[in-house]
Design a protein around this motif. Structure first.
Motif, PDB file in Angstrom:
ATOM      1  N   ASN A   1      14.346 -13.946  41.180  1.00 15.35           N
ATOM      2  CA  ASN A   1      13.231 -14.302  40.304  1.00 15.35           C
ATOM      3  C   ASN A   1      13.394 -15.664  39.637  1.00 15.35           C
ATOM      4  O   ASN A   1      12.396 -16.349  39.390  1.00 15.35           O
ATOM      5  CB  ASN A   1      13.033 -13.237  39.235  1.00 15.35           C
ATOM      6  CG  ASN A   1      12.593 -11.900  39.809  1.00 15.35           C
ATOM      7  OD1 ASN A   1      12.509 -11.731  41.025  1.00 15.35           O
ATOM      8  ND2 ASN A   1      12.342 -10.940  38.946  1.00 15.35           N
ATOM      9  N   LEU A   2      14.624 -16.058  39.318  1.00 15.16           N
ATOM     10  CA  LEU A   2      14.844 -17.338  38.638  1.00 15.16           C
ATOM     11  C   LEU A   2      15.447 -18.389  39.568  1.00 15.16           C
ATOM     12  O   LEU A   2      14.865 -19.446  39.774  1.00 15.16           O
ATOM     13  CB  LEU A   2      15.742 -17.144  37.415  1.00 15.16           C
ATOM     14  CG  LEU A   2      15.108 -16.409  36.231  1.00 15.16           C
ATOM     15  CD1 LEU A   2      16.121 -16.284  35.093  1.00 15.16           C
ATOM     16  CD2 LEU A   2      13.856 -17.125  35.739  1.00 15.16           C
ATOM     17  N   THR A   3      16.622 -18.102  40.125  1.00 20.60           N
ATOM     18  CA  THR A   3      17.237 -19.063  41.040  1.00 20.60           C
ATOM     19  C   THR A   3      16.304 -19.305  42.224  1.00 20.60           C
ATOM     20  O   THR A   3      16.165 -20.449  42.692  1.00 20.60           O
ATOM     21  CB  THR A   3      18.600 -18.553  41.534  1.00 20.60           C
ATOM     22  OG1 THR A   3      19.390 -18.175  40.403  1.00 20.60           O
ATOM     23  CG2 THR A   3      19.337 -19.602  42.330  1.00 20.60           C
TER      24      THR A   3
ATOM     25  N   THR B   1      17.972 -11.838  38.727  1.00 20.06           N
ATOM     26  CA  THR B   1      17.936 -13.245  38.330  1.00 20.06           C
ATOM     27  C   THR B   1      18.040 -14.148  39.553  1.00 20.06           C
ATOM     28  O   THR B   1      17.432 -15.226  39.587  1.00 20.06           O
ATOM     29  CB  THR B   1      19.053 -13.582  37.322  1.00 20.06           C
ATOM     30  OG1 THR B   1      20.324 -13.251  37.883  1.00 20.06           O
ATOM     31  CG2 THR B   1      18.867 -12.842  36.008  1.00 20.06           C
TER      32      THR B   1
ATOM     33  N   THR C   1      13.218 -12.447  33.373  1.00 20.99           N
ATOM     34  CA  THR C   1      13.076 -13.381  34.488  1.00 20.99           C
ATOM     35  C   THR C   1      11.638 -13.856  34.667  1.00 20.99           C
ATOM     36  O   THR C   1      11.373 -15.059  34.723  1.00 20.99           O
ATOM     37  CB  THR C   1      13.592 -12.749  35.786  1.00 20.99           C
ATOM     38  OG1 THR C   1      12.931 -11.501  36.019  1.00 20.99           O
ATOM     39  CG2 THR C   1      15.087 -12.504  35.708  1.00 20.99           C
TER      40      THR C   1
ATOM     41  N   LEU D   1      14.801  -6.698  32.502  1.00 25.69           N
ATOM     42  CA  LEU D   1      15.121  -7.736  33.482  1.00 25.69           C
ATOM     43  C   LEU D   1      13.861  -8.396  34.042  1.00 25.69           C
ATOM     44  O   LEU D   1      13.858  -9.593  34.329  1.00 25.69           O
ATOM     45  CB  LEU D   1      15.959  -7.173  34.629  1.00 25.69           C
ATOM     46  CG  LEU D   1      17.471  -7.169  34.434  1.00 25.69           C
ATOM     47  CD1 LEU D   1      18.166  -6.658  35.690  1.00 25.69           C
ATOM     48  CD2 LEU D   1      17.992  -8.546  34.064  1.00 25.69           C
TER      49      LEU D   1
ATOM     50  N   TYR E   1      21.627  -7.346  37.492  1.00 23.75           N
ATOM     51  CA  TYR E   1      21.380  -8.630  36.829  1.00 23.75           C
ATOM     52  C   TYR E   1      21.442  -9.778  37.835  1.00 23.75           C
ATOM     53  O   TYR E   1      20.546 -10.628  37.885  1.00 23.75           O
ATOM     54  CB  TYR E   1      22.394  -8.849  35.705  1.00 23.75           C
ATOM     55  CG  TYR E   1      22.196 -10.146  34.968  1.00 23.75           C
ATOM     56  CD1 TYR E   1      21.299 -10.238  33.908  1.00 23.75           C
ATOM     57  CD2 TYR E   1      22.891 -11.297  35.335  1.00 23.75           C
ATOM     58  CE1 TYR E   1      21.096 -11.427  33.230  1.00 23.75           C
ATOM     59  CE2 TYR E   1      22.694 -12.498  34.679  1.00 23.75           C
ATOM     60  CZ  TYR E   1      21.798 -12.554  33.628  1.00 23.75           C
ATOM     61  OH  TYR E   1      21.592 -13.745  32.972  1.00 23.75           O
TER      62      TYR E   1
END
Length: 238
Positions: free
Chosen positions: A105-107, A102, A152, A148, A98
């Motif tokens: 892909n996100l941060t 994340t 994301t 996941l 996780y």
């Protein structure tokens, strides 16, 4: 320093696969390139500045954008290409899975995109954000359990549209390319035949297919908020 009329693109995940191919494609368009990944090597091309770092660390984004502006004076396009993909049954995902997915892909999207848009606005507006997502966001597949990725990259896909609308009147476009399964170093050669069988067209996509889509979007001034599916028909159904 480059001349101020030369456009500049920042590309994440730029050391191999689609990212490396994007570096070449943007150079052919005449852009200067700021290329970043954890393992990227220095470039012999004066028009390519490489910055090593983990994009999951917001400090990497700060270094990449600062270095790009110092060397080239401006930022015109950001391609958020870096991505992690971990396919597991949902209940098998670990805390490390996780955090890792994340984080990249996100941060990894969030801070560098904020900084880029800040510079675009300071330059007087105008620019382009391109996010690389995945066809699994729209077309879940029981053979590829990938919550996941959907969590994301689905967030990234929604953010693409939100950014497009927020900045539409200031000339900053935001688009995404949604790939199907592409022949990249991410997929071992022994899996290619099975993966090809999952595609409606019966073959894998090539890195060049994704690069061509990004370059189309780069040269499409009336296109913003678009999710361009490059997936061999997956988005149409099975």
């Amino acid at each position: 320093m480059n001349s101020q009329d030369q456009k500049v693109v920042v590309i994440t995940g730029a050391s191999q696969g689609i990212g490396a191919a994007l570096v070449d494609a943007y150079r052919k368009l005449g852009y200067a390139v700021v290329a970043t990944s954890r393992t990227i090597a220095p470039s012999g091309d004066a028009g390519v500045l490489t910055v090593q770092g983990d994009i999951a660390d917001p400090a990497t984004a700060e270094r990449v954008i600062a270095a790009g502006v110092e060397r080239f004076g401006r930022i015109d396009t950001l391609v958020n290409n870096a991505g992690l993909f971990v396919a597991k049954p949902f209940t098998d995902y670990t805390a490390d899975d996780y955090a890792g997915v994340t984080g990249v892909n996100l941060t990894g999207f969030f801070r560098i995109t904020q900084l880029t848009i800040g510079h675009m606005l300071a330059q007087g507006g105008g620019g382009h954000i391109v996010n690389i997502t995945t066809s699994l966001v729209d077309n879940a597949d029981s053979k590829v359990p990938s919550v996941l990725a959907s969590l994301t990259k689905g967030g990234l896909q929604s953010a693409t549209k939100s950014l497009a609308i927020e900045y539409a009147t200031r000339g900053i476009r935001s688009n995404a390319v949604s790939p199907g399964t592409i022949r990249t170093p991410m997929h071992p050669a022994e899996t290619h035949a099975a993966l090809a069988g999952l595609q409606p067209v019966g073959r894998l996509g090539e890195e060049s297919d994704i690069v061509d889509a990004v370059i189309y979007l780069e040269n499409a001034p009336f296109v913003t908020g678009e999710i361009l599916h490059v997936d061999g028909g997956v988005s149409a159904g099975h």
